[in-house]
Design an enzyme around this catalytic site. Structure first.
Site, PDB file in Angstrom:
ATOM      1  N   ARG A   1       0.835  -1.211   0.000  1.00 11.96           N
ATOM      2  CA  ARG A   1       0.000   0.000   0.000  1.00 11.96           C
ATOM      3  C   ARG A   1       0.874   1.267   0.000  1.00 11.96           C
ATOM      4  O   ARG A   1       1.656   1.464   0.927  1.00 11.96           O
ATOM      5  CB  ARG A   1      -0.929  -0.008   1.212  1.00 11.96           C
TER       6      ARG A   1
ATOM      7  N   HIS B   1      -4.444   4.414   4.277  1.00 13.75           N
ATOM      8  CA  HIS B   1      -5.619   3.535   4.220  1.00 13.75           C
ATOM      9  C   HIS B   1      -6.836   4.318   3.743  1.00 13.75           C
ATOM     10  O   HIS B   1      -7.613   3.850   2.913  1.00 13.75           O
ATOM     11  CB  HIS B   1      -5.877   2.958   5.614  1.00 13.75           C
TER      12      HIS B   1
ATOM     13  N   TYR C   1       3.265   4.079  11.258  1.00 13.43           N
ATOM     14  CA  TYR C   1       3.483   2.626  11.292  1.00 13.43           C
ATOM     15  C   TYR C   1       4.106   2.049  10.020  1.00 13.43           C
ATOM     16  O   TYR C   1       4.653   0.966  10.032  1.00 13.43           O
ATOM     17  CB  TYR C   1       2.151   1.897  11.575  1.00 13.43           C
TER      18      TYR C   1
HETATM   19  C1  LIG Z   1     -16.117  -6.521  10.195  1.00 12.21           C
HETATM   20  C2  LIG Z   1     -15.246  -5.312  10.250  1.00 12.21           C
HETATM   21  N1  LIG Z   1     -14.296  -5.222  11.200  1.00 12.21           N
HETATM   22  C3  LIG Z   1     -13.486  -4.141  11.238  1.00 12.21           C
HETATM   23  C4  LIG Z   1     -13.638  -3.114  10.341  1.00 12.21           C
HETATM   24  C5  LIG Z   1     -12.723  -1.898  10.413  1.00 12.21           C
HETATM   25  N2  LIG Z   1     -11.820  -1.897   9.256  1.00 12.21           N
HETATM   26  C6  LIG Z   1     -12.048  -1.076   8.197  1.00 12.21           C
HETATM   27  S1  LIG Z   1     -10.896  -1.287   6.999  1.00 12.21           S
HETATM   28  C7  LIG Z   1     -10.074  -2.462   7.884  1.00 12.21           C
HETATM   29  C8  LIG Z   1      -8.832  -3.110   7.330  1.00 12.21           C
HETATM   30  C9  LIG Z   1      -9.074  -4.088   6.247  1.00 12.21           C
HETATM   31  O1  LIG Z   1      -7.874  -4.438   5.648  1.00 12.21           O
HETATM   32  P1  LIG Z   1      -7.815  -5.310   4.347  1.00 12.21           P
HETATM   33  O2  LIG Z   1      -8.816  -6.408   4.394  1.00 12.21           O
HETATM   34  O3  LIG Z   1      -6.398  -5.706   4.149  1.00 12.21           O
HETATM   35  O4  LIG Z   1      -8.272  -4.318   3.182  1.00 12.21           O
HETATM   36  P2  LIG Z   1      -7.598  -2.961   2.698  1.00 12.21           P
HETATM   37  O5  LIG Z   1      -8.228  -1.872   3.518  1.00 12.21           O
HETATM   38  O6  LIG Z   1      -6.137  -3.044   2.919  1.00 12.21           O
HETATM   39  O7  LIG Z   1      -7.951  -2.827   1.254  1.00 12.21           O
HETATM   40  C10 LIG Z   1     -10.706  -2.675   9.110  1.00 12.21           C
HETATM   41  C11 LIG Z   1     -10.225  -3.628  10.125  1.00 12.21           C
HETATM   42  C12 LIG Z   1     -14.666  -3.241   9.383  1.00 12.21           C
HETATM   43  N3  LIG Z   1     -14.867  -2.307   8.441  1.00 12.21           N
HETATM   44  N4  LIG Z   1     -15.451  -4.348   9.342  1.00 12.21           N
END
Ligand SMILES: Cc1ncc(C[n+]2csc(CCOP(=O)(O)OP(=O)(O)O)c2C)c(N)n1
Ligand SMILES: [Mg+2]
Length: 358
Positions: A255, A259, A268
């Site tokens: 990335r 985010h 981080y």
């Molecule tokens: C069920 C749930 N738990 C926690 C969150 C909070 N949250 C939003 S984005 C994220 C990270 C997800 O990372 P990843 O699956 O690697 O996708 P990326 O954002 O890197 O595309 C989290 C934990 C959420 N949206 N839904």
């Protein structure tokens, strides 16, 4: 018995580096296809960069940046037919643009306006899924339905590396495998789940290996190589249409942007690695390939970028021209018989928001 192919450990690549690593070719892709793919990555890049500006100007809300994820999205979407279904996460919020959805619709979604709610059947694009991985079973269910009805269409579901730790991912992947459903599971492995790094997410050597546990093939591609992503997805779609069930694709990169607009990754992330990734970002890489092949000229690139910029200008103007939404919408569509308190709550909300909204 499903045939289980070992996950490919090496990353598939087509685009060379313009130096020691030669460019490859994808069989069956014409010059016209290559230019269309370029149009898609530029449109997505422009959408993303403009959205960050609109956020800074207070014109859209918190926004999940997808800078340098364009190759994954455009490459995979190009391998689909229009009757194939797309299940996006928040990271693929603008993928509907590749299906003809107006930019104003996606911008309205990020403005929290109901004009951003589309009918999924209009574009075969499901709603943007914010809860991590909960759309994987939805996609598996839709794909299974296609199979049961004897239709040839398939579905693709996009999720991140962090999503592979969620129960919904496992349930969806397993359901798709045991039902032999025509589903492509596309994991955008950008190696971060907000501030959680991949090594804290899994002890698996690579995410594509997880496919073996479900009895489906797992492919690994360079996520910054639009042609490699296209080719892998095309293979997965061919398997799906041939009745051979789901495929897991891990598109690997790192990335290179926060985010979301609310995040400060300096706390981080490996900043040197981010700079490296920016140096090999996916739009310029594809552009280099097209120029080396003599397919893209300066004039073409300029006009494609101008076209995308115009789409965004018109999109934000149309999104901002929407009249304010009726706050009553917040209270609808959940209960057949709404609790009596709703009427009081709505009246209070109307008073708070002022008469212009109510
Ligand atoms: C069920 C749930 N738990 C926690 C969150 C909070 N949250 C939003 S984005 C994220 C990270 C997800 O990372 P990843 O699956 O690697 O996708 P990326 O954002 O890197 O595309 C989290 C934990 C959420 N949206 N839904
Ligand atoms: Mg991630």
């Amino acid at each position: 018995m499903a045939q289980v192919l070992p996950a490919e450990r090496g990353l598939r690549r087509v685009i060379g580096d313009g130096d020691a690593v030669p460019d490859g070719e994808v069989e069956g892709l014409s010059d016209h296809d290559l230019v269309e793919l370029y149009r898609s990555v530029v449109l997505l890049r422009t959408y993303d960069e403009r959205s960050v500006v609109y956020h800074r100007q207070g014109r859209i809300g918190t926004y999940a940046i997808f800078w340098n994820h364009e190759a994954i999205q455009a490459g995979s979407a190009y391998a689909l037919n229009d009757d194939d279904w797309i299940f996006p996460s928040y990271r693929e919020s603008a993928i509907g643009l590749l299906r003809g959805m107006p930019a104003s619709t996606v911008l309205a979604w990020w403005r929290g306006h109901p004009a951003g709610w589309w009918n999924p059947a209009d574009y075969n694009v499901a709603s943007i899924c914010v809860p991590i991985a909960t759309h994987v079973p939805h996609a598996a269910g839709l794909a299974w339905g296609k199979k049961l009805r004897g239709e040839k269409a398939c579905a693709i579901v996009y999720f991140g590396d962090g999503a592979t730790s969620e129960g919904s991912f496992h349930e969806g992947a397993n359901l798709a495998a045991v039902t032999g459903s025509p589903l492509v599971l596309l994991c955008n492995n950008n190696q971060w789940a907000i501030s959680t790094p991949l090594e804290a997410q899994t002890r698996a050597d690579n995410l594509a290996d997880k496919a073996v546990g479900y009895g489906m093939p797992g492919l690994r591609v360079d996520g910054l190589d639009v042609l490699a992503v296209y080719e892998a997805t095309r293979e997965a779609v061919e398997r799906a249409r041939a009745g051979e069930g789901p495929t897991f694709i891990e598109a690997v990169h790192y990335r290179a942007a926060p985010h979301a607009t609310a995040d400060d990754p300096k706390a981080y992330i490996d900043l040197e690695r981010v700079e490296e990734e920016k140096g090999r970002e996916c739009v310029a890489r594809f552009e280099g390939y097209l120029r080396r092949a003599g397919i893209l000229t300066d004039e073409m690139a300029e006009s494609i970028r101008a076209e995308a910029a115009a789409v965004m200008r018109e999109g934000i103007a149309a999104a901002e021209a929407e009249p304010p939404a009726d706050p009553a919408l917040l209270f609808e569509h959940t209960f057949v018989d709404p609790p009596a308190s709703f009427a009081r709550d709505l009246a209070e909300l109307r008073r708070t928001l002022g008469s212009s909204l109510g």
